[in-house]
Design a protein around this motif. Structure first.
Motif, PDB file in Angstrom:
ATOM      1  N   CYS A   5       0.868  -1.166   0.000  1.00 21.61           N
ATOM      2  CA  CYS A   5       0.000   0.000   0.000  1.00 21.61           C
ATOM      3  C   CYS A   5       0.913   1.226   0.000  1.00 21.61           C
ATOM      4  CB  CYS A   5      -0.926   0.022   1.213  1.00 21.61           C
ATOM      5  SG  CYS A   5      -1.978   1.498   1.234  1.00 21.61           S
ATOM      6  N   ARG A   6       1.065   1.843  -1.148  1.00 18.69           N
ATOM      7  CA  ARG A   6       1.955   2.997  -1.241  1.00 18.69           C
ATOM      8  C   ARG A   6       1.433   4.212  -0.478  1.00 18.69           C
ATOM      9  NH1 ARG A   6       3.378   0.559  -6.246  1.00 18.69           N
ATOM     10  NH2 ARG A   6       5.589   0.049  -6.201  1.00 18.69           N
ATOM     11  N   PRO A   7       0.115   4.536  -0.533  1.00 20.22           N
ATOM     12  CA  PRO A   7      -0.348   5.707   0.232  1.00 20.22           C
ATOM     13  C   PRO A   7      -0.061   5.603   1.737  1.00 20.22           C
ATOM     14  CG  PRO A   7      -2.027   5.042  -1.342  1.00 20.22           C
ATOM     15  CD  PRO A   7      -0.962   3.975  -1.359  1.00 20.22           C
ATOM     16  N   CYS A   8      -0.201   4.423   2.300  1.00 22.57           N
ATOM     17  CA  CYS A   8       0.078   4.232   3.733  1.00 22.57           C
ATOM     18  C   CYS A   8       1.557   3.953   3.996  1.00 22.57           C
ATOM     19  CB  CYS A   8      -0.752   3.074   4.283  1.00 22.57           C
ATOM     20  SG  CYS A   8      -2.509   3.454   4.396  1.00 22.57           S
ATOM     21  N   GLY A   9       2.283   3.544   2.947  1.00 17.25           N
ATOM     22  CA  GLY A   9       3.694   3.230   3.112  1.00 17.25           C
ATOM     23  C   GLY A   9       3.952   1.931   3.839  1.00 17.25           C
ATOM     24  N   LEU A  10       3.050   0.953   3.639  1.00 18.57           N
ATOM     25  CA  LEU A  10       3.173  -0.328   4.337  1.00 18.57           C
ATOM     26  C   LEU A  10       3.186  -1.498   3.362  1.00 18.57           C
ATOM     27  CD1 LEU A  10       0.635   0.289   7.236  1.00 18.57           C
ATOM     28  CD2 LEU A  10       3.126   0.369   7.376  1.00 18.57           C
ATOM     29  N   ALA A  11       3.849  -2.562   3.796  1.00 23.55           N
ATOM     30  CA  ALA A  11       3.879  -3.814   3.042  1.00 23.55           C
ATOM     31  C   ALA A  11       3.388  -4.922   3.965  1.00 23.55           C
ATOM     32  CB  ALA A  11       5.290  -4.112   2.561  1.00 23.55           C
ATOM     33  N   TYR A  12       2.287  -5.544   3.580  1.00 24.27           N
ATOM     34  CA  TYR A  12       1.685  -6.628   4.370  1.00 24.27           C
ATOM     35  C   TYR A  12       2.230  -7.958   3.880  1.00 24.27           C
ATOM     36  CZ  TYR A  12      -1.549  -2.985   5.747  1.00 24.27           C
ATOM     37  OH  TYR A  12      -2.091  -1.825   6.227  1.00 24.27           O
ATOM     38  N   PRO A  13       2.714  -8.810   4.784  1.00 21.29           N
ATOM     39  CA  PRO A  13       3.296 -10.091   4.358  1.00 21.29           C
ATOM     40  C   PRO A  13       2.228 -11.096   3.927  1.00 21.29           C
ATOM     41  CG  PRO A  13       3.235  -9.980   6.748  1.00 21.29           C
ATOM     42  CD  PRO A  13       2.758  -8.643   6.243  1.00 21.29           C
ATOM     43  N   VAL A  14       2.651 -12.020   3.066  1.00 21.10           N
ATOM     44  CA  VAL A  14       1.818 -13.161   2.676  1.00 21.10           C
ATOM     45  C   VAL A  14       2.563 -14.398   3.151  1.00 21.10           C
ATOM     46  CG1 VAL A  14       0.773 -14.438   0.782  1.00 21.10           C
ATOM     47  CG2 VAL A  14       0.912 -11.934   0.675  1.00 21.10           C
ATOM     48  N   LEU A  25       7.553   0.814   4.229  1.00 21.33           N
ATOM     49  CA  LEU A  25       8.274   0.892   2.972  1.00 21.33           C
ATOM     50  C   LEU A  25       9.390   1.924   3.059  1.00 21.33           C
ATOM     51  CD1 LEU A  25       5.293   0.965   0.459  1.00 21.33           C
ATOM     52  CD2 LEU A  25       6.701  -0.992   1.060  1.00 21.33           C
ATOM     53  N   THR A  26      10.455   1.670   2.325  1.00 25.62           N
ATOM     54  CA  THR A  26      11.520   2.676   2.211  1.00 25.62           C
ATOM     55  C   THR A  26      11.052   3.781   1.284  1.00 25.62           C
ATOM     56  OG1 THR A  26      12.550   1.623   0.302  1.00 25.62           O
ATOM     57  CG2 THR A  26      13.280   0.867   2.487  1.00 25.62           C
ATOM     58  N   THR A  27      11.771   4.883   1.279  1.00 22.09           N
ATOM     59  CA  THR A  27      11.429   6.001   0.401  1.00 22.09           C
ATOM     60  C   THR A  27      11.404   5.569  -1.049  1.00 22.09           C
ATOM     61  OG1 THR A  27      12.462   7.510   1.973  1.00 22.09           O
ATOM     62  CG2 THR A  27      12.088   8.347  -0.255  1.00 22.09           C
ATOM     63  N   GLU A  28      12.374   4.753  -1.471  1.00 23.07           N
ATOM     64  CA  GLU A  28      12.435   4.285  -2.865  1.00 23.07           C
ATOM     65  C   GLU A  28      11.237   3.398  -3.211  1.00 23.07           C
ATOM     66  OE1 GLU A  28      15.246   3.586  -0.750  1.00 23.07           O
ATOM     67  OE2 GLU A  28      16.068   5.542  -1.272  1.00 23.07           O
TER      68      GLU A  28
END
Length: 59
Positions: free
Chosen positions: A29-38, A53-56
Motif C-alpha cells: 500500500c503505497r499511500p500508507c507506506g506499508l507492506a503486508y506479508p503473505v 516501505l523505504t522512500t524508494e
C-alpha cells in the motif's frame, strides 16, 4: 497466490488498492507506506505485522 483473492483485498487502514510483490511475497500500500506479508498463501492484513516501505519503494 490466488489472484482472485488479491483482486478484492484492500488496505485495512485506507481502503486503497494493494499491489502484489510476488518476489517479496507482500501486498504493498503505497499511500500508507506499508507492506503486508503473505505467509503460506495467506495475506496477513494486520498493521502490527506490516513493514514500513523505504522512500524508494514508495515511488
Amino acid at each position: 497466490m490466488d489472484k482472485k483473492l488479491f483482486e478484492i483485498l484492500v488496505c485495512p487502514l485506507c481502503k486503497g488498492d494493494l499491489k502484489v510483490d510476488q518476489d517479496k511475497r507482500e501486498l504493498i500500500c503505497r499511500p500508507c507506506g506499508l507492506a503486508y506479508p503473505v505467509r503460506d498463501e495467506i495475506p496477513v492484513m494486520l498493521e502490527s505485522e506490516a513493514r514500513t516501505l523505504t522512500t524508494e519503494e514508495r515511488l
